[in-house]
Scaffold this motif. Structure first.
Motif, PDB file in Angstrom:
ATOM      1  N   VAL A 174      -9.590  54.051   6.080  1.00  0.00           N
ATOM      2  CA  VAL A 174     -10.040  54.953   5.020  1.00  0.00           C
ATOM      3  C   VAL A 174     -11.366  55.550   5.459  1.00  0.00           C
ATOM      4  O   VAL A 174     -12.291  54.828   5.846  1.00  0.00           O
ATOM      5  CB  VAL A 174     -10.130  54.242   3.654  1.00  0.00           C
ATOM      6  CG1 VAL A 174     -10.942  52.965   3.722  1.00  0.00           C
ATOM      7  CG2 VAL A 174     -10.690  55.172   2.592  1.00  0.00           C
ATOM      8  N   GLY A 223     -12.789  59.351   1.619  1.00  0.00           N
ATOM      9  CA  GLY A 223     -11.692  58.874   0.782  1.00  0.00           C
ATOM     10  C   GLY A 223     -10.323  59.121   1.388  1.00  0.00           C
ATOM     11  O   GLY A 223      -9.324  58.601   0.889  1.00  0.00           O
ATOM     12  N   THR A 271      -1.905  48.607   0.578  1.00  0.00           N
ATOM     13  CA  THR A 271      -2.883  49.497  -0.024  1.00  0.00           C
ATOM     14  C   THR A 271      -4.268  49.126   0.495  1.00  0.00           C
ATOM     15  O   THR A 271      -4.652  47.955   0.459  1.00  0.00           O
ATOM     16  CB  THR A 271      -2.857  49.391  -1.552  1.00  0.00           C
ATOM     17  OG1 THR A 271      -1.548  49.703  -2.034  1.00  0.00           O
ATOM     18  CG2 THR A 271      -3.861  50.355  -2.168  1.00  0.00           C
ATOM     19  N   SER A 281      -8.441  49.787   0.239  1.00  0.00           N
ATOM     20  CA  SER A 281      -9.484  50.295  -0.642  1.00  0.00           C
ATOM     21  C   SER A 281     -10.835  50.034   0.005  1.00  0.00           C
ATOM     22  O   SER A 281     -10.982  49.110   0.818  1.00  0.00           O
ATOM     23  CB  SER A 281      -9.409  49.633  -2.023  1.00  0.00           C
ATOM     24  OG  SER A 281      -9.744  48.261  -1.932  1.00  0.00           O
ATOM     25  N   ARG A 282     -11.800  50.815  -0.407  1.00  0.00           N
ATOM     26  CA  ARG A 282     -13.118  50.741   0.229  1.00  0.00           C
ATOM     27  C   ARG A 282     -14.199  50.901  -0.828  1.00  0.00           C
ATOM     28  O   ARG A 282     -14.061  51.713  -1.745  1.00  0.00           O
ATOM     29  CB  ARG A 282     -13.233  51.837   1.279  1.00  0.00           C
ATOM     30  CG  ARG A 282     -14.592  52.003   1.918  1.00  0.00           C
ATOM     31  CD  ARG A 282     -14.517  53.030   3.031  1.00  0.00           C
ATOM     32  NE  ARG A 282     -15.838  53.304   3.561  1.00  0.00           N
ATOM     33  CZ  ARG A 282     -16.059  54.051   4.644  1.00  0.00           C
ATOM     34  NH1 ARG A 282     -15.039  54.579   5.311  1.00  0.00           N
ATOM     35  NH2 ARG A 282     -17.283  54.274   5.061  1.00  0.00           N
ATOM     36  N   ASP A 283     -15.266  50.125  -0.676  1.00  0.00           N
ATOM     37  CA  ASP A 283     -16.426  50.237  -1.536  1.00  0.00           C
ATOM     38  C   ASP A 283     -17.603  50.600  -0.639  1.00  0.00           C
ATOM     39  O   ASP A 283     -18.136  49.747   0.072  1.00  0.00           O
ATOM     40  CB  ASP A 283     -16.670  48.918  -2.275  1.00  0.00           C
ATOM     41  CG  ASP A 283     -17.797  49.014  -3.286  1.00  0.00           C
ATOM     42  OD1 ASP A 283     -18.732  49.812  -3.080  1.00  0.00           O
ATOM     43  OD2 ASP A 283     -17.775  48.274  -4.277  1.00  0.00           O
TER      44      ASP A 283
END
Length: 114
Positions: A50, A54, A67, A69-71
């Motif tokens: 990612v 985004g 899936t 996801s990234r913070d």
């Protein structure tokens, strides 16, 4: 920079696992963060990455099952793996890059058994 991965382990076919990775040390604004994997006797291959924008890139063989996801604030990236298959067995490596460097985590084992 150190990438610390956690999660993984043993799952049954059709099951789920989650991988997490946190960057520590000198914190950069990474471009890509994601995961690669290496199956036994195979080369390392992309699973999912990612971008800081985004945008996400999944390998074809995980689309619809995994899936990512990234913070950005916490410099973490997670991989949620569902509908696991025996072919998903391997060592999973956390990855991050900047304009000048690539960084790799230590690898975490994922074993999917029937």
């Amino acid at each position: 920079v150190q990438l610390q991965a956690s999660g993984g382990g043993l799952a049954q076919v059709g099951g789920s696992l989650r991988l997490s990775c946190t960057a520590s040390g000198s914190i950069f604004k990474f471009n890509d963060m994601g995961w690669y994997r290496q199956a036994p006797r195979q080369g390392r291959e992309l699973v999912a990455v990612v971008h800081k924008s985004g945008n996400i890139n999944y390998a074809d063989y995980v689309k619809g099952r995994f899936t990512i996801s990234r913070d950005n604030a916490k410099n973490t990236v997670n991989l949620y793996m569902n509908i696991l298959q025996s072919e998903d067995t391997g060592v999973y490596y956390c990855y991050a890059d900047t304009d000048s460097s690539d960084y790799w985590g230590q690898g975490t084992q994922v074993t999917v058994s029937s």
